[in-house]
Design a protein around this motif. Structure first.
Motif, PDB file in Angstrom:
ATOM      1  N   ARG A  21      -2.661  10.141   4.394  1.00  0.00           N
ATOM      2  CA  ARG A  21      -1.816  11.588   3.901  1.00  0.00           C
ATOM      3  C   ARG A  21      -1.071  11.918   5.261  1.00  0.00           C
ATOM      4  NH1 ARG A  21      -0.393  13.045  -0.389  1.00  0.00           N
ATOM      5  NH2 ARG A  21      -1.143  15.297  -0.109  1.00  0.00           N
ATOM      6  N   GLU A  22      -1.102  11.394   6.401  1.00  0.00           N
ATOM      7  CA  GLU A  22      -0.219  12.045   7.683  1.00  0.00           C
ATOM      8  C   GLU A  22       0.989  10.987   7.561  1.00  0.00           C
ATOM      9  OE1 GLU A  22      -0.432  12.099  12.415  1.00  0.00           O
ATOM     10  OE2 GLU A  22      -2.271  11.360  11.509  1.00  0.00           O
ATOM     11  N   THR A  23       0.858  10.008   7.296  1.00  0.00           N
ATOM     12  CA  THR A  23       2.173   9.075   7.412  1.00  0.00           C
ATOM     13  C   THR A  23       2.730   8.703   6.012  1.00  0.00           C
ATOM     14  OG1 THR A  23       0.933   7.010   7.412  1.00  0.00           O
ATOM     15  CG2 THR A  23       1.164   8.097   9.391  1.00  0.00           C
ATOM     16  N   GLY A  24       1.992   8.782   4.807  1.00  0.00           N
ATOM     17  CA  GLY A  24       2.338   8.273   3.628  1.00  0.00           C
ATOM     18  C   GLY A  24       2.409   6.735   3.460  1.00  0.00           C
ATOM     19  N   ASN A  25       2.037   6.040   4.459  1.00  0.00           N
ATOM     20  CA  ASN A  25       1.918   4.406   4.332  1.00  0.00           C
ATOM     21  C   ASN A  25       0.446   4.270   3.771  1.00  0.00           C
ATOM     22  OD1 ASN A  25       4.049   4.461   5.908  1.00  0.00           O
ATOM     23  ND2 ASN A  25       2.977   4.144   7.905  1.00  0.00           N
ATOM     24  N   ARG A  26       0.369   3.062   3.109  1.00  0.00           N
ATOM     25  CA  ARG A  26      -0.714   2.358   2.563  1.00  0.00           C
ATOM     26  C   ARG A  26      -1.919   2.331   3.781  1.00  0.00           C
ATOM     27  NH1 ARG A  26      -0.386  -3.095  -0.801  1.00  0.00           N
ATOM     28  NH2 ARG A  26       1.387  -2.075  -1.630  1.00  0.00           N
ATOM     29  N   LEU A  27      -3.128   2.422   3.152  1.00  0.00           N
ATOM     30  CA  LEU A  27      -4.145   2.149   4.343  1.00  0.00           C
ATOM     31  C   LEU A  27      -4.139   0.340   4.575  1.00  0.00           C
ATOM     32  CD1 LEU A  27      -6.975   4.285   2.766  1.00  0.00           C
ATOM     33  CD2 LEU A  27      -5.495   4.632   4.632  1.00  0.00           C
ATOM     34  N   GLU A  87      -0.903  -5.499   7.251  1.00  0.00           N
ATOM     35  CA  GLU A  87      -2.076  -5.895   8.447  1.00  0.00           C
ATOM     36  C   GLU A  87      -2.192  -4.570   9.217  1.00  0.00           C
ATOM     37  OE1 GLU A  87      -4.795  -7.786  10.789  1.00  0.00           O
ATOM     38  OE2 GLU A  87      -4.251  -8.034   8.863  1.00  0.00           O
ATOM     39  N   ASP A  88      -1.269  -3.870   9.042  1.00  0.00           N
ATOM     40  CA  ASP A  88      -1.127  -2.825  10.174  1.00  0.00           C
ATOM     41  C   ASP A  88      -0.889  -1.475   9.588  1.00  0.00           C
ATOM     42  OD1 ASP A  88       1.397  -3.439   9.649  1.00  0.00           O
ATOM     43  OD2 ASP A  88       2.324  -2.599  11.349  1.00  0.00           O
ATOM     44  N   ALA A  89      -1.195  -0.315  10.320  1.00  0.00           N
ATOM     45  CA  ALA A  89      -1.285   0.942   9.652  1.00  0.00           C
ATOM     46  C   ALA A  89       0.227   1.586   9.687  1.00  0.00           C
ATOM     47  CB  ALA A  89      -2.042   2.085  10.606  1.00  0.00           C
ATOM     48  N   ALA A  90       0.971   0.985  10.400  1.00  0.00           N
ATOM     49  CA  ALA A  90       2.464   1.196  10.153  1.00  0.00           C
ATOM     50  C   ALA A  90       3.274   0.533   9.064  1.00  0.00           C
ATOM     51  CB  ALA A  90       3.181   0.952  11.618  1.00  0.00           C
ATOM     52  N   ASN A  91       2.416  -0.399   8.515  1.00  0.00           N
ATOM     53  CA  ASN A  91       3.137  -1.140   7.244  1.00  0.00           C
ATOM     54  C   ASN A  91       4.418  -1.949   7.728  1.00  0.00           C
ATOM     55  OD1 ASN A  91       2.456   1.046   4.445  1.00  0.00           O
ATOM     56  ND2 ASN A  91       0.991   0.176   5.930  1.00  0.00           N
ATOM     57  N   SER A  92       4.191  -2.358   8.942  1.00  0.00           N
ATOM     58  CA  SER A  92       5.574  -3.147   9.255  1.00  0.00           C
ATOM     59  C   SER A  92       5.075  -4.737   9.239  1.00  0.00           C
ATOM     60  CB  SER A  92       5.805  -2.977  10.753  1.00  0.00           C
ATOM     61  OG  SER A  92       4.772  -2.924  11.605  1.00  0.00           O
ATOM     62  N   ASP A  93       3.886  -5.080   9.263  1.00  0.00           N
ATOM     63  CA  ASP A  93       3.332  -6.473   9.092  1.00  0.00           C
ATOM     64  C   ASP A  93       2.671  -6.759   7.746  1.00  0.00           C
ATOM     65  OD1 ASP A  93       2.544  -9.146   9.735  1.00  0.00           O
ATOM     66  OD2 ASP A  93       1.056  -8.330  11.025  1.00  0.00           O
ATOM     67  N   ARG A  94       3.718  -7.222   7.126  1.00  0.00           N
ATOM     68  CA  ARG A  94       3.254  -7.426   5.375  1.00  0.00           C
ATOM     69  C   ARG A  94       2.478  -8.999   5.360  1.00  0.00           C
ATOM     70  NH1 ARG A  94       6.869  -6.375   0.115  1.00  0.00           N
ATOM     71  NH2 ARG A  94       6.374  -7.926  -1.211  1.00  0.00           N
ATOM     72  N   ILE A  95       1.340  -8.873   4.390  1.00  0.00           N
ATOM     73  CA  ILE A  95       0.977 -10.180   3.961  1.00  0.00           C
ATOM     74  C   ILE A  95       1.238 -10.417   2.674  1.00  0.00           C
ATOM     75  CG2 ILE A  95      -1.271 -11.469   3.799  1.00  0.00           C
ATOM     76  CD1 ILE A  95      -2.339  -9.620   6.322  1.00  0.00           C
TER      77      ILE A  95
END
Length: 605
Positions: A505-511, A544-552
C-alpha cells in the motif's frame, strides 16, 4: 443447509481436529455414489466439525487418496502447486527450501496441521513444507481465507491439514512400494494397517534418497534424503468413548551451496474423547511438535536451531437439532534452543474459542470468536461471520468476514543484536463472497475476496541507525479463484484458475515473489487395467525485489503419468515430471529440476 451426507456424518463419534477417522467414516456411511462423495467431500478443517464442501461456506480444496495415488507427488510443495489460491516458491528441487503462499500472504501466514497438530518453526515462523514426506498421508484439505477464530496465530491466508493413513477395515493389510528414477532417486515405503475389536492401527515407514540436481547454474548436484516413520493407534469402547495416539517423525540430510543441513520434523499426540451426553462430546488432546535443524556451513561451526511446541487442547461439540456449537480452550508453549543466544527462549499462549454452526435452511450462519493471550506480545481477539443461502438443491451463495493475525517470531523479537521485543502482531481483515454449483458428477466454485493487512513487520532503520524489524508496512490483497471438477464415466477432471493482486500500500508495487496469475488442469482416464493422466500448470511472472525492478519470468509445466494394475493388489506407476524439460525459477538464480522420470511397483490395497 443439511444434506444427506451431512446427516450421515453427524452421528459419527469423532468430532474434533484429529479428524481423518471422521472424514473417512462419513464418506463410507453416506448413502451416495463414490463419485458424488469425491466431488462433495466431508471437510473438517474449515469448521472443526464435519461439513460437506458446499456446507463449509468456505473456499476449500480436498486432495483425496485416489488423487494422491494417481499423481504420486515427490514433495508436498509439488502436491500443492497450482491448487486454487496456492502459490509455491522454491529454491531448487528435492528438499530445497520451499514456501507456500496462500492467497498472496507469506509463508509465515499459512498454518500447517498434521492430524490436528500444528507443525512450524517458532524462529522463522513458517512450516518447513519441503521436509514433509507426502507418502505418509492419505488426504489433504486446503482451506483458504482467515481462520484466526479457530486456530489462532498465523491463520491469515488459510490452513493446510494433512491426514495420515488410518485403517477402516479388518486386517492386517500390508503394503509395500519400491521405485526409482532420474538423478539416482530411490523411494521405498512399507506399511501395515488393520482393525480388530474396536482397535484401529496403522504403521508405516518410508525412505527417499536422491543425488539431486544443481540449484544454481553450472553448480554441482545437491542431494537429499528423508527417512520417515509413522505409528497410529486408536480404540473405541462400547460406550462410544475413544482413546488414541499418533507419532510421526522424519529426519534426513539436505545439501545446499556451501554446506548441508541435518533436519528432523516430528509430531506426536494422544487424545481421549468422551460422549458426555447424547448431544455433547468432549475431547482432550495432548500434543508436541518439533522442528530441528543443524546447519553445517563449510568450515564454519555448526549452528543449531530447535523448536518445540507443546499443546493441551480441550474441545467440546454440542448438537441441538440441526445446530452445533464448538467451544473449548487451548494452552501451548513454544521453546527454542540452539547456538543462537536468544534473550527469551520460551513463550506461552492461552486461548478460548467458540463457534456456532446454525442451520435455518435454506439459510445458514457460522460465527466464531477466539481470544489469545500470549506471554510475548499480549492479547488478540479474532472473529468470523459467514452467511450461506441455498438457491436450490445445487447452488449455494456465501459471504464471509474474518479477522486474523500473524505473530512476530522469535527471530523478529529476540534475534541477537537485531530483534525488536516491542513488535506487535500483524493484523488482517478479509471480506469474501462466493457461489458454488454442486451436481451429481461435477461441481464449480467461484470466490472473490479482499484482505487488508496492517502493522506488517518489515526491516527499517531505527533512530540509532541500526536496522530492525518494525510494524510499518501495509498491504491489500485482492483475488478471484475459480475451480471445477468432474467424474464422468472413466474420466476424472480438475481445473483451477487464480488471479491475485498482492499490493504494497505504500509503494503500489506487487509484494515480492508473488505470482499474479496461476492455472492448473488435471486430466485422468481409466482404461481397464491401465490409467493415463497428466497435469498442466501455468504460473505468471513475479518480482524478486520489493521495488519490482527484478522480474522473474513465468513458466508452464506438463507432468505425465500412467498406471498398470497387472495383478490383484499389484500395480506399477510411471510419472514424468516437467515432461518438456522446462528450465524455470521462482526465486532469482535458483533452478528447479528439469525432466524427471520415476517408475515404481506397489503391493497392497
Amino acid at each position: 443447509m443439511k444434506t444427506p451426507y451431512h446427516m450421515a456424518a453427524q452421528g459419527l463419534a469423532a468430532f474434533g481436529l484429529a479428524a481423518l477417522p471422521l472424514s473417512v467414516q462419513a464418506q463410507t456411511a453416506a448413502a451416495a455414489s463414490a463419485d458424488t462423495v469425491a466431488l462433495n467431500p466431508i471437510v473438517v478443517t474449515a469448521t472443526l466439525a464435519p461439513r460437506t464442501a458446499d456446507e463449509t461456506l468456505s473456499s476449500v480444496t480436498v486432495l483425496d487418496e485416489a488423487t494422491l495415488r494417481r499423481q504420486d507427488p515427490a514433495s508436498i510443495t509439488e502436491m500443492l502447486r497450482g491448487q486454487p489460491g496456492v502459490d509455491i516458491n522454491t529454491r531448487g528441487s528435492f528438499g530445497k527450501e520451499g514456501s507456500v503462499y496462500l492467497r498472496g500472504t507469506g509463508n509465515e501466514s499459512a498454518v500447517l496441521m498434521i492430524d490436528g497438530i500444528r507443525l512450524r518453526s517458532a524462529t522463522s515462523g513458517g512450516a518447513a513444507w519441503h521436509y514433509i514426506e507426502p507418502r505418509m498421508f492419505q488426504r489433504a484439505e486446503i482451506v483458504r481465507g482467515p481462520r484466526g477464530s479457530l486456530y489462532g496465530a498465523d491463520a491469515v491466508g488459510g490452513v493446510v491439514q494433512l491426514f495420515t493413513h488410518e485403517a477402516t477395515e479388518e486386517g492386517p493389510y500390508p503394503s509395500v512400494s519400491l521405485g526409482g528414477g532420474s538423478f539416482n532417486t530411490q523411494r521405498y515405503s512399507a506399511g501395515l494397517s488393520g482393525s480388530s475389536g474396536g482397535t484401529r492401527y496403522s504403521f508405516a515407514g518410508s525412505h527417499f534418497t536422491t543425488d539431486g540436481t544443481p540449484v544454481r547454474r553450472d553448480g554441482e548436484d545437491k542431494g537429499y534424503d528423508n527417512t520417515t516413520g509413522l505409528a497410529r493407534i486408536a480404540h473405541t469402547f462400547d460406550g462410544g468413548a475413544e482413546v488414541g495416539g499418533l507419532a510421526l517423525r522424519g529426519r534426513g540430510t539436505n545439501e545446499y551451496d556451501g554446506g548441508e543441513m541435518d533436519f528432523a520434523q516430528q509430531v506426536a499426540g494422544i487424545y481421549a474423547e468422551l460422549p458426555v451426553t447424547g448431544n455433547w462430546r468432549s475431547r482432550l488432546t495432548l500434543s508436541e511438535a518439533r522442528d530441528e535443524l543443524d546447519n553445517h556451513a563449510g568450515s564454519a561451526a555448526t549452528s543449531v536451531i530447535d523448536t518445540r511446541t507443546q499443546t493441551v487442547r480441550w474441545q467440546n461439540t454440542l448438537s441441538y437439532g440441526l445446530h452445533e456449537l464448538v467451544a473449548g480452550a487451548e494452552y501451548s508453549e513454544d521453546r527454542v534452543s540452539g547456538t543462537a543466544d536468544f534473550e527469551v527462549s520460551s513463550r506461552d499462549n492461552t486461548a478460548v474459542f467458540a463457534q456456532g454452526l446454525l442451520d435455518f435452511s435454506p439459510f445458514a450462519v457460522q460465527a466464531g470468536l477466539r481470544y489469545d493471550d500470549n506471554e510475548a506480545y499480549g492479547d488478540e481477539v479474532t472473529g468470523s461471520l459467514a452467511l450461506g443461502y441455498d438457491l436450490d438443491g445445487s447452488h449455494t451463495l456465501r459471504a464471509s468476514y474474518g479477522t486474523a493475525f500473524r505473530a512476530p517470531t522469535f527471530n523478529d523479537l529476540y534475534w541477537p543484536n537485531s530483534g525488536n521485543p516491542e513488535l506487535n502482531p500483524e493484523t488482517s481483515e478479509t471480506v469474501e463472497v462466493g457461489v458454488r454449483g454442486q451436481y451429481q458428477r461435477w461441481y464449480w466454485d467461484l470466490a472473490a475476496y479482499q484482505t487488508d493487512l496492517d502493522d506488517m513487520i518489515a526491516w527499517a532503520p531505527t533512530e540509532s541507525g541500526l536496522w530492525a524489524p518494525q510494524n510499518i508496512a501495509e498491504a491489500r490483497i485482492r483475488g478471484v479463484e475459480l475451480s471445477a471438477g468432474a467424474e464422468i464415466q472413466d474420466w476424472t477432471l480438475a481445473a483451477a484458475l487464480t488471479w491475485t493482486d498482492p499490493e504494497d500500500r505504500e509503494t503500489g508495487n506487487r509484494l515480492r515473489r508473488r505470482s499474479s496469475q496461476m492455472a492448473r488442469l488435471d486430466i485422468d482416464r481409466e482404461l481397464g487395467e491401465w490409467s493415463l493422466g497428466g497435469s498442466w500448470l501455468l504460473q505468471g511472472y513475479r518480482y524478486e525485489d520489493a521495488a519490482n525492478s527484478d522480474r522473474i519470468g513465468g513458466f508452464g509445466l506438463v507432468n505425465l503419468r500412467a498406471g498398470w494394475q497387472f495383478a490383484p493388489l499389484w500395480s506399477a506407476r510411471l510419472t514424468v515430471e516437467n515432461a518438456f524439460d522446462k528450465e524455470y525459477e521462482n526465486a532469482r538464480d535458483y533452478l528447479n529440476a528439469g525432466r524427471a522420470a520415476f517408475v515404481s511397483v506397489h503391493f497392497g490395497k
